[in-house]
Design an enzyme around this catalytic site. Sequence first.
Site, PDB file in Angstrom:
ATOM      1  N   ASN A  11       0.943  -1.470  -0.139  1.00 54.01           N
ATOM      2  CA  ASN A  11      -0.072   0.004  -0.076  1.00 54.01           C
ATOM      3  C   ASN A  11       0.808   1.285   0.026  1.00 54.01           C
ATOM      4  O   ASN A  11       1.392   1.662   1.008  1.00 54.01           O
ATOM      5  CB  ASN A  11      -0.794  -0.049   1.288  1.00 54.01           C
ATOM      6  CG  ASN A  11      -1.763   1.234   1.435  1.00 54.01           C
ATOM      7  OD1 ASN A  11      -1.810   1.953   0.559  1.00 54.01           O
ATOM      8  ND2 ASN A  11      -2.142   1.133   2.576  1.00 54.01           N
ATOM      9  N   TRP A  12       0.867   1.807  -1.219  1.00 49.50           N
ATOM     10  CA  TRP A  12       1.909   3.235  -1.326  1.00 49.50           C
ATOM     11  C   TRP A  12       1.314   4.424  -0.563  1.00 49.50           C
ATOM     12  O   TRP A  12       2.089   5.279  -0.493  1.00 49.50           O
ATOM     13  CB  TRP A  12       2.151   3.132  -2.663  1.00 49.50           C
ATOM     14  CG  TRP A  12       3.366   2.330  -3.199  1.00 49.50           C
ATOM     15  CD1 TRP A  12       3.855   1.291  -2.654  1.00 49.50           C
ATOM     16  CD2 TRP A  12       3.996   2.479  -4.619  1.00 49.50           C
ATOM     17  NE1 TRP A  12       4.915   0.746  -3.492  1.00 49.50           N
ATOM     18  CE2 TRP A  12       4.830   1.417  -4.696  1.00 49.50           C
ATOM     19  CE3 TRP A  12       3.905   3.577  -5.468  1.00 49.50           C
ATOM     20  CZ2 TRP A  12       5.757   1.376  -5.681  1.00 49.50           C
ATOM     21  CZ3 TRP A  12       4.893   3.471  -6.559  1.00 49.50           C
ATOM     22  CH2 TRP A  12       5.623   2.482  -6.722  1.00 49.50           C
ATOM     23  N   LYS A  13       0.002   4.224  -0.352  1.00 49.57           N
ATOM     24  CA  LYS A  13      -0.870   5.471   0.270  1.00 49.57           C
ATOM     25  C   LYS A  13      -0.427   6.695  -0.726  1.00 49.57           C
ATOM     26  O   LYS A  13      -0.350   6.253  -1.650  1.00 49.57           O
ATOM     27  CB  LYS A  13      -0.072   5.587   1.728  1.00 49.57           C
ATOM     28  CG  LYS A  13      -0.134   4.507   2.462  1.00 49.57           C
ATOM     29  CD  LYS A  13      -0.050   4.563   4.101  1.00 49.57           C
ATOM     30  CE  LYS A  13      -0.177   3.129   4.819  1.00 49.57           C
ATOM     31  NZ  LYS A  13       0.106   3.351   6.243  1.00 49.57           N
ATOM     32  N   HIS A  24      -9.479   1.141   4.979  1.00 49.24           N
ATOM     33  CA  HIS A  24      -8.206   1.170   5.484  1.00 49.24           C
ATOM     34  C   HIS A  24      -8.387   2.162   6.746  1.00 49.24           C
ATOM     35  O   HIS A  24      -9.055   3.155   6.786  1.00 49.24           O
ATOM     36  CB  HIS A  24      -7.032   1.915   4.704  1.00 49.24           C
ATOM     37  CG  HIS A  24      -5.795   1.755   5.213  1.00 49.24           C
ATOM     38  ND1 HIS A  24      -5.270   2.600   6.124  1.00 49.24           N
ATOM     39  CD2 HIS A  24      -4.562   1.030   5.224  1.00 49.24           C
ATOM     40  CE1 HIS A  24      -4.035   2.460   6.464  1.00 49.24           C
ATOM     41  NE2 HIS A  24      -3.823   1.508   5.894  1.00 49.24           N
ATOM     42  N   GLU A  58      -6.523   4.557   7.609  1.00 45.21           N
ATOM     43  CA  GLU A  58      -6.409   6.286   7.380  1.00 45.21           C
ATOM     44  C   GLU A  58      -7.726   6.664   6.828  1.00 45.21           C
ATOM     45  O   GLU A  58      -8.136   7.740   7.034  1.00 45.21           O
ATOM     46  CB  GLU A  58      -5.318   6.242   6.658  1.00 45.21           C
ATOM     47  CG  GLU A  58      -4.090   6.190   7.536  1.00 45.21           C
ATOM     48  CD  GLU A  58      -2.753   5.424   6.916  1.00 45.21           C
ATOM     49  OE1 GLU A  58      -2.913   5.733   5.538  1.00 45.21           O
ATOM     50  OE2 GLU A  58      -1.763   4.985   7.686  1.00 45.21           O
ATOM     51  N   GLU A  80      -5.271  -4.855  10.819  1.00 41.42           N
ATOM     52  CA  GLU A  80      -4.251  -4.079  10.895  1.00 41.42           C
ATOM     53  C   GLU A  80      -4.326  -2.990  12.279  1.00 41.42           C
ATOM     54  O   GLU A  80      -5.179  -2.056  12.140  1.00 41.42           O
ATOM     55  CB  GLU A  80      -4.117  -2.848   9.704  1.00 41.42           C
ATOM     56  CG  GLU A  80      -3.955  -3.554   8.295  1.00 41.42           C
ATOM     57  CD  GLU A  80      -3.371  -2.602   7.443  1.00 41.42           C
ATOM     58  OE1 GLU A  80      -2.394  -2.816   6.996  1.00 41.42           O
ATOM     59  OE2 GLU A  80      -4.265  -1.506   7.217  1.00 41.42           O
ATOM     60  N   GLY A 116       2.788   2.387  10.560  1.00 37.64           N
ATOM     61  CA  GLY A 116       3.618   3.179  10.459  1.00 37.64           C
ATOM     62  C   GLY A 116       4.300   3.763  11.675  1.00 37.64           C
ATOM     63  O   GLY A 116       5.169   4.836  11.876  1.00 37.64           O
ATOM     64  N   SER A 142       3.518  -2.118  10.286  1.00 35.60           N
ATOM     65  CA  SER A 142       5.021  -2.223  10.548  1.00 35.60           C
ATOM     66  C   SER A 142       5.798  -3.644  10.051  1.00 35.60           C
ATOM     67  O   SER A 142       6.602  -4.041  10.660  1.00 35.60           O
ATOM     68  CB  SER A 142       5.441  -1.695  12.047  1.00 35.60           C
ATOM     69  OG  SER A 142       4.973  -0.370  12.213  1.00 35.60           O
ATOM     70  N   GLY A 179       2.650  -1.303   4.156  1.00 35.81           N
ATOM     71  CA  GLY A 179       2.878   0.098   3.734  1.00 35.81           C
ATOM     72  C   GLY A 179       4.124   0.693   3.591  1.00 35.81           C
ATOM     73  O   GLY A 179       4.907   0.337   2.404  1.00 35.81           O
ATOM     74  N   GLY A 180       4.991   1.234   4.512  1.00 36.02           N
ATOM     75  CA  GLY A 180       6.199   1.944   4.296  1.00 36.02           C
ATOM     76  C   GLY A 180       7.361   0.907   3.468  1.00 36.02           C
ATOM     77  O   GLY A 180       8.039   1.465   2.803  1.00 36.02           O
TER      78      GLY A 180
HETATM   79  P1  PGA Z   1       2.783   0.063   7.577  1.00 35.66           P
HETATM   80  O1  PGA Z   1       1.616   0.336   6.728  1.00 35.66           O
HETATM   81  O2  PGA Z   1       3.489  -1.026   6.929  1.00 35.66           O
HETATM   82  O3  PGA Z   1       3.481   1.501   7.058  1.00 35.66           O
HETATM   83  O4  PGA Z   1       2.859   0.092   8.832  1.00 35.66           O
HETATM   84  C1  PGA Z   1       0.645  -0.598   6.797  1.00 35.66           C
HETATM   85  C2  PGA Z   1      -0.877  -0.201   6.078  1.00 35.66           C
HETATM   86  O5  PGA Z   1      -1.144   1.038   6.684  1.00 35.66           O
HETATM   87  O6  PGA Z   1      -1.345  -0.862   5.518  1.00 35.66           O
END
Ligand code: PGA
Length: 244
Positions: A10-12, A92, A94, A162, A168, A207, A228-229
């Site tokens: 997930n590149w956000k 998600h 967010e 999640e 993050g 993470s 994510g990251g």
């Molecule tokens: P993260 O994000 O790996 O940067 O913690 C995961 C996500 O939000 O899908």
Amino acid sequence: MSIRTLIAGNWKMNGTGETLHEVKALLKDMGDPNCDVLLCPPATLIARMAAMSGRIAIGAQDCHANATGAHTGDISAEMVVDAGGSAVIVGHSERRTDHDETDDMVKAKAEAVLRADLVAIVCVGETEAERDAGKALEVVLAQTAASVPASATAADVVIAYEPVWAIGTGRTPTLADIAEMHDALRAALTERFGDDGAKMRLLYGGSMKPANAAEILALENVNGGLVGGASLKAQDFGAIIKAA
Ligand code: PGA
């Protein structure tokens, strides 16, 4: 029962045309992976990335519940299909936080994804306060029950657990806590969907990185990761794919 692992990135709100070199590097390094690989870039990159290779599936990070209409700034699941995408992340944390998305809205979006014949990755997860209050299982099972459409099958719905406080932050639950949650999700989904619930893929997200991926992915009811990251760098995402 063998369930094929899915490693999803997930590149956000990250990535431009310049970032495509990371995808090229990933394609070069990843060889013939032992799992399915999906990348969900920002909507602006879906078509370009989908044109790059069939070995990595491309998806969107959100969609509107409707197919068309007066919804400025939104994209529909049908538009994701048109751009060459094959999956959509819905719910998600967010989106739930920044855009006040409720379980009902997430379910309507997931239904839209299924209507378009795409795979819906439905995200659920507790906040730190909810975990501290001993309510993590209750919250996540209620979110899952309310966010996953009744028509879900193992082929078209993936659940991503999640924990909000792990996203993050570099922090992850203990392996025992992840196992407890995934086992509870498996039991609830099997009760509701029968054989499809027993086979539905359950991803862990929050993470996940090369250093912890192998041990998390080895848990019985963890069938992949939502990253994510660490999905932004070919080297890290490639290492997680190799750990699968
Ligand atoms: P993260 O994000 O790996 O940067 O913690 C995961 C996500 O939000 O899908």
